[in-house]
Design an enzyme around this catalytic site. Structure first.
Site, PDB file in Angstrom:
ATOM      1  N   GLY A 279       7.407  -2.232  -4.244  1.00 48.69           N
ATOM      2  CA  GLY A 279       6.227  -1.691  -3.499  1.00 48.69           C
ATOM      3  C   GLY A 279       4.871  -2.486  -3.798  1.00 48.69           C
ATOM      4  N   SER A 280       3.857  -1.897  -3.836  1.00 50.67           N
ATOM      5  CA  SER A 280       2.406  -2.509  -3.929  1.00 50.67           C
ATOM      6  C   SER A 280       2.363  -3.661  -5.211  1.00 50.67           C
ATOM      7  CB  SER A 280       1.348  -1.699  -3.760  1.00 50.67           C
ATOM      8  OG  SER A 280       1.392  -0.774  -2.559  1.00 50.67           O
TER       9      SER A 280
END
Length: 581
Positions: A279-280
């Site tokens: 993810g981020s």
């Protein structure tokens, strides 16, 4: 009389001749035959080496035990003694008798392995023919389930089966000796004849693990998993300058002192064997490629993220911020965790250059820690990427990493772009290799400081009197045919103290079953709580004494003093980040 005397004389001469033949001529033959019946070579057991934490606290020790052995046929010849034997062994006479009858043709069998020496002596004191004792060692783990996944465990024969017990089995196990002994007809040793070869005890092992920090990580992670009813969780803490792993926790766990009752899923060290889409938490490495390319600086150019929706190749790449973030600097892309911004930066870069940058940080290959079963993650070759895949990889979808890989990558940023091979051995760190320039590494750490400041996605990662740099990540779980709509992995990776980095911590919580699932709300507080204690235990000096953020002073454990943790993501917009796969 003469005849009788002659016969007796001849007989006497015959006996003397036979005695001479037996005692002199064929002495060696009969000596060998006698030895074959009473002379035995038996092993000399050795103690397995002790495993210590970095401060000399024992994590795995070997304790002497006694195993009860027997010759089944000899015990069965004394059926009246079996009930007393069974009582001493803590079982029933019928079970012992049935067990022996099934093995009646054997010369040796174990009746009970690794008994307490006092209990074993009580069984041996019965003097039952054919019953003997054999000294052995049993592994004991003082920290139990807290260090279970790092250490692993040994089997009944004291050989490593999992974890570092397996990785360093040859070092720890030593080599048993052997001696030649004489046994009597009861099987008891009556004389030690000679030593065949000397035993070599196992060597001790001092780990980089700090038991105090390990316990902090275990207790905080366990509490958070219980609060959120999450499936599992992992945490890794590393020294950024040496690559030494100070703590590694994986939950659910098991008790290595009672392995039999555990399940395989409990024994898996998920921090090195399981992979997640980052993810981020992947965005800083996309940004590293952008800064290295010369196309971007921390403040320029501005990137248009619009109203939070960007349609690219039929896909709606979204940011969570209501109404969008508009124009963002590259630093702002990290601060606001903009998927759109990260995707546009990735698409603007040469594909091979972007792929090579990811590989330089260790994604897609083993870290080289030597931990058994370590996964290399997955990063497909750049030449196979379609444009939409290049965009999504830029914000953390389409690749898989282990928590340990993520920790190594963030430690590389923290140590001026120098990558170290992670190690579980105290003093086992390497000199490292430069993978990006120190200038860019410094810039990225400075940019990541804004993530934990007001307006960033990880204010809950703040630590009183320390500056924290880090990045949150919230990724949908992959499922058959795509991604699960309401199932997430929540991540946070952080560096502290940001001005003079010493520690990196990565927290992954898998599938929290709660309205709270963002990495900034789920994983960042665990990082804050654990690192607050770790910095104190290691006497790391503060780099941010008296600093105030907008809204009030920082409190221990993260967040602003006098504020309560939000009950759902909408209560703390600073902790909300883009999670669209």
């Amino acid at each position: 009389m003469l005849l009788v005397m002659g016969v007796l004389g001849v007989a006497s001469l015959g006996l003397v001749a036979r005695a001479f033949d037996l005692q002199v001529v064929q002495k060696q033959f009969y000596q060998t035959q006698g030895d074959a019946r009473f002379l035995r070579v038996v092993p000399i057991p050795v103690s397995r080496g002790t495993i210590f934490d970095r401060n000399g606290e024992p994590l795995a020790v070997s304790t002497p035990m006694v195993s009860i052995t027997c010759v089944p046929s000899e015990v069965l010849d004394n059926p009246d003694r079996i009930p007393a034997l069974a009582q001493a062994l803590g079982t029933s006479a019928d079970d012992v008798k049935s067990f022996l009858e099934q093995r009646a043709d054997r010369e040796f069998t174990y009746l009970r392995r690794q008994m307490n020496p006092e209990a074993a002596q009580a069984a041996l004191a019965l003097g039952i023919p054919g019953v003997n004792g054999q000294r052995e060692y049993k592994r004991y783990y003082p920290s139990g389930e807290v260090t279970a996944h790092v250490l692993g465990f040994t089997n009944i024969d004291d050989h490593g089966q999992e974890g570092l017990e397996l990785a360093f089995d040859n070092w720890l196990a030593g080599k048993p000796g052997a001696k030649r002994v004489i046994r009597d007809r009861m099987g008891h040793i009556v004389e030690d004849v000679e030593q065949v070869h000397a035993p070599q005890p196992g060597q001790n092992l001092t780990l980089s693990i700090d038991r105090r920090i390990q316990f902090l990580a275990y207790s905080e992670l366990k509490q958070q998993l219980q609060t959120l009813n999450a499936d599992s969780g992992e945490m890794v803490i590393m020294d950024v300058h040496t690559g030494e792993i100070l703590a590694m926790v994986s939950l659910p766990t098991y008790n290595p002192n009672a392995v039999t009752g555990s399940q395989p899923a409990q024994r898996r060290n998920r921090a090195v064997t399981d992979v997640v889409e980052p993810g981020s938490t992947m965005k800083p490495f996309t940004m590293a490629a952008g800064l290295s390319s010369g196309k971007y600086t921390p403040t320029a150019p501005l990137i248009d993220t619009g109203n939070g929706h960007w349609y690219f190749m039929g896909k709606d790449i979204r940011d969570v911020e209501s109404g969008g973030n508009g124009m963002l600097t590259p630093t702002g892309v990290l601060t606001k965790s903009s998927n759109i911004g990260a995707a546009k930066i990735a698409l603007s870069l040469d594909t091979k250059f972007l792929y090579d940058t990811y590989r330089a940080f260790g994604f897609g290959e083993s870290t080289g820690s030597g931990f058994p079963g370590e996964s290399s993650g997955l990063l497909r070759p750049g030449h196979t990427w379609r444009p939409i895949e290049k965009a999504t990889i830029g914000y953390g979808y389409g690749l898989n990493v282990t928590p340990l890989q993520l920790a190594v990558a963030y430690a590389t940023l923290a140590d001026d772009g120098m990558m170290h091979t992670p190690t579980f051995i105290k003093g086992g760190g390497d000199e490292g290799k430069q993978v990006i320039s120190s200038t860019i590494a410094h810039e990225l750490v400075d940019m990541l400081e804004t993530v934990t400041a007001p307006g960033g996605s990880a204010t809950r990662a703040q630590i009183a009197n320390y500056i924290v740099a880090g990045k949150t990540g919230t990724a949908h779980l992959a499922s058959a045919g795509g991604y699960a709509k309401n199932n997430y992995n929540s991540l946070f990776a952080g560096i502290v103290p940001a001005t003079h980095p010493r520690l990196v911590g990565v927290v992954v919580i898998n599938n929290p079953k709660s309205s709270i699932y963002y990495g900034g709300l789920v994983s960042a507080p665990v990082f804050s709580s654990v690192m607050t204690g770790a910095l104190r235990l290691l006497d790391v000096p503060p780099d941010n004494i008296g600093r105030w953020y907008a809204g009030g002073p920082l409190q221990a454990g993260g967040g602003l003093a006098g504020t309560a943790p939000p009950q759902n993501p909408q209560d703390d917009q600073s902790a909300v980040e883009a999670v669209e796969p």
